[in-house]
Design a protein around this motif. Structure first.
Motif, short mmCIF file in Angstrom:
data_model
loop_
_atom_site.label_atom_id
_atom_site.label_comp_id
_atom_site.label_asym_id
_atom_site.label_seq_id
_atom_site.Cartn_x
_atom_site.Cartn_y
_atom_site.Cartn_z
N LEU A 52 0.83 -1.20 0.00
CA LEU A 52 0.00 0.00 0.00
C LEU A 52 0.86 1.25 0.00
O LEU A 52 0.65 2.18 -0.79
N TYR A 53 1.87 1.30 0.86
CA TYR A 53 2.70 2.49 1.00
C TYR A 53 3.73 2.58 -0.12
O TYR A 53 4.08 3.68 -0.56
N PHE A 54 4.19 1.44 -0.59
CA PHE A 54 5.10 1.42 -1.74
C PHE A 54 4.39 1.98 -2.97
O PHE A 54 4.92 2.85 -3.67
N GLY A 55 3.18 1.48 -3.24
CA GLY A 55 2.42 1.98 -4.38
C GLY A 55 2.01 3.43 -4.23
O GLY A 55 2.00 4.19 -5.19
N LEU A 56 1.67 3.82 -2.99
CA LEU A 56 1.31 5.21 -2.74
C LEU A 56 2.47 6.13 -3.07
O LEU A 56 2.30 7.18 -3.74
N GLY A 57 3.67 5.77 -2.61
CA GLY A 57 4.84 6.58 -2.92
C GLY A 57 5.09 6.66 -4.41
O GLY A 57 5.47 7.72 -4.95
N ALA A 58 4.88 5.54 -5.13
CA ALA A 58 5.09 5.53 -6.57
C ALA A 58 4.10 6.45 -7.29
O ALA A 58 4.48 7.21 -8.19
N TYR A 59 2.83 6.39 -6.89
CA TYR A 59 1.82 7.23 -7.54
C TYR A 59 2.03 8.70 -7.24
O TYR A 59 1.90 9.56 -8.12
N VAL A 60 2.34 9.02 -5.99
CA VAL A 60 2.58 10.43 -5.63
C VAL A 60 3.78 10.97 -6.40
O VAL A 60 3.74 12.07 -6.95
N SER A 61 4.85 10.19 -6.45
CA SER A 61 6.04 10.61 -7.19
C SER A 61 5.72 10.80 -8.67
O SER A 61 6.15 11.79 -9.28
N ALA A 62 4.97 9.86 -9.26
CA ALA A 62 4.64 9.96 -10.67
C ALA A 62 3.80 11.19 -10.97
O ALA A 62 4.02 11.90 -11.97
N LEU A 63 2.83 11.47 -10.10
CA LEU A 63 1.98 12.64 -10.31
C LEU A 63 2.76 13.95 -10.19
O LEU A 63 2.56 14.89 -10.97
N VAL A 64 3.66 14.01 -9.22
CA VAL A 64 4.48 15.21 -9.06
C VAL A 64 5.38 15.41 -10.28
O VAL A 64 5.47 16.51 -10.83
N LEU A 65 6.05 14.36 -10.71
CA LEU A 65 6.97 14.47 -11.84
C LEU A 65 6.25 14.80 -13.14
O LEU A 65 6.77 15.55 -13.97
N ARG A 66 5.06 14.26 -13.31
CA ARG A 66 4.35 14.46 -14.58
C ARG A 66 3.54 15.75 -14.62
O ARG A 66 3.49 16.43 -15.65
N ASP A 67 2.91 16.12 -13.49
CA ASP A 67 1.95 17.21 -13.51
C ASP A 67 2.38 18.46 -12.74
O ASP A 67 1.76 19.51 -12.89
N VAL A 68 3.40 18.33 -11.88
CA VAL A 68 3.80 19.49 -11.07
C VAL A 68 5.16 20.02 -11.51
O VAL A 68 5.26 21.12 -12.04
N ALA A 69 6.19 19.27 -11.26
CA ALA A 69 7.54 19.69 -11.64
C ALA A 69 8.44 18.47 -11.72
O ALA A 69 8.30 17.54 -10.93
N ALA A 70 9.35 18.49 -12.67
CA ALA A 70 10.28 17.37 -12.84
C ALA A 70 11.43 17.53 -11.85
O ALA A 70 12.59 17.71 -12.22
N SER A 71 11.09 17.44 -10.57
CA SER A 71 12.06 17.64 -9.51
C SER A 71 12.17 16.37 -8.67
O SER A 71 11.17 15.91 -8.09
N PHE A 72 13.35 15.81 -8.61
CA PHE A 72 13.59 14.60 -7.82
C PHE A 72 13.30 14.84 -6.35
O PHE A 72 12.60 14.05 -5.70
N TRP A 73 13.82 15.93 -5.82
CA TRP A 73 13.67 16.19 -4.38
C TRP A 73 12.23 16.49 -4.01
O TRP A 73 11.76 16.09 -2.93
N LEU A 74 11.50 17.19 -4.88
CA LEU A 74 10.09 17.46 -4.60
C LEU A 74 9.28 16.17 -4.62
O LEU A 74 8.41 15.96 -3.76
N ALA A 75 9.56 15.31 -5.58
CA ALA A 75 8.84 14.03 -5.67
C ALA A 75 9.12 13.16 -4.45
O ALA A 75 8.21 12.54 -3.88
N MET A 76 10.38 13.10 -4.02
CA MET A 76 10.72 12.29 -2.85
C MET A 76 10.09 12.86 -1.58
O MET A 76 9.59 12.10 -0.73
N ALA A 77 10.10 14.18 -1.44
CA ALA A 77 9.51 14.81 -0.26
C ALA A 77 8.00 14.58 -0.22
O ALA A 77 7.44 14.28 0.85
N ALA A 78 7.34 14.70 -1.37
CA ALA A 78 5.88 14.48 -1.42
C ALA A 78 5.55 13.03 -1.09
O ALA A 78 4.58 12.75 -0.36
N ALA A 79 6.34 12.09 -1.61
CA ALA A 79 6.10 10.67 -1.31
C ALA A 79 6.33 10.37 0.17
O ALA A 79 5.57 9.61 0.79
#
Length: 323
Positions: free
Chosen positions: A63-90
């Motif tokens: 559940l948490y592995f998939g949640l982190g994957a989806y949150v990271s994917a949404l941030v990278l695709r729709d918000v900003a292509a930022s590694f650190w932002l995606a990791m922080a959001a996840a």
């Protein structure tokens, strides 16, 4: 230094040697495969925190592995292509979901805890599977390749070697941090809960709070590991939340060695390589994995790393007795 930490250093040296050979031969496929194994090793370490150190069997850690994957994917695709932002959001999403899930799951014990974690993951997986905004059964595609900045330096996730070294560094950092925490009073309290939870309150500790804390910690580890998956594959799917993902993580921990942290990493690399090799011969590779799991339970109850540590301990005892 404890023998388990020497094994971790040996693993790191072997991983760096593998990376050098793969880079020299230009074999990017095996680098990508090893990177995927390290990502799922993070999920396995989160299972080991609960099972190996606290005695809690989670059948829904996906559940948490998939949640982190989806949150990271949404941030990278729709918000900003930022590694650190995606990791922080996840990480934030994993902490919040872990807090909610921990409050629910820790109301029960034993097999009921395992069943509730399984149920939570199934509900989340079916919700994502039927949500069109999240791609439904097709998942999310079109995740961009990004560059990871380290001040004036940066690396490209599209480069197999660079991304492998990044994930390896994060895995080593996670292992070091968790190993330090498990050797601290927090980890010793978890060990006391695993041994006899009813006596822990007499020592002045609230067992429920510690179980909630380690549950949230495990959720954060799983979510940050999952956040790396879309950067590797360029997509995410609801299958990341299915029971098969959680079950594979539990098998990985048992085969590698429960309560060692480095055991799940070794087990993840071993089983990923095995599935790749056997899968190229036959589509029934899960049978081989199942047989290995049964043999481990019967003959290596402490797992590969646990058995090796026990052997090293006996040799050390014999050496001291001889002196």
């Amino acid at each position: 230094m404890a023998p388990v930490h020497w094994l971790a250093l040996a693993f790191l040296a072997a991983a760096l040697g593998f990376a050098a050979v793969a880079w020299a031969t230009g074999n990017g496929f095996y680098l990508r495969l090893a990177t995927e194994a390290l990502i799922f090793a993070g999920l396995a370490m989160s299972v080991d925190l609960l099972l190996g150190y606290t005695g809690l069997l989670s059948l829904g850690q996906a559940l948490y592995f998939g949640l982190g994957a989806y949150v990271s994917a949404l941030v990278l695709r729709d918000v900003a292509a930022s590694f650190w932002l995606a990791m922080a959001a996840a990480l934030l999403a994993g902490a919040l979901a872990g807090l909610i899930g921990g409050v629910i799951a820790n109301r029960v014990k034993g097999v009921y805890f395992a069943l509730i974690t399984f149920g939570l993951a199934q509900v989340a997986a079916k919700t994502v599977y039927n949500t069109r905004a999240l791609g439904a059964s097709d998942g999310l595609i079109g995740i961009p390749q990004i560059r990871v900045g380290f001040g004036p330096l940066s690396l490209d996730t599209a480069d197999p070697l660079s991304f492998f070294l990044l994930v390896l560094a994060l895995t080593v950092a996670a292992y070091a941090g968790l190993a330090y925490l498990m050797d601290a009073p927090f980890g010793r309290t978890l060990a006391a809960i695993r041994a006899n939870e009813k006596r822990v309150p007499f020592l002045g500790f609230d067992a429920w709070r510690y179980k909630l804390a380690v549950y949230v910690l495990a959720a954060c580890v799983a979510a940050t590991a999952g956040a790396l998956y879309p950067m590797l594959r360029g997509f995410v799917s609801p299958e990341l939340m299915f029971f098969e993902t959680s079950g594979n993580a539990v098998i990985t921990v048992i085969v590698g060695g429960v309560g060692t942290l480095i055991g799940p990493v070794v087990g993840s690399l071993l089983l990923t390589a095995l599935r790749s090799v056997v899968g190229s011969w036959t589509e029934h590779h899960l049978i081989v994995v199942g047989v290995i799991f049964m043999l481990s339970v019967i003959f290596l109850r402490k797992g590969l790393v646990g058995a090796l540590l026990a052997r090293l301990g006996r040799r050390g005892d014999q050496g001291r007795a001889a002196r």
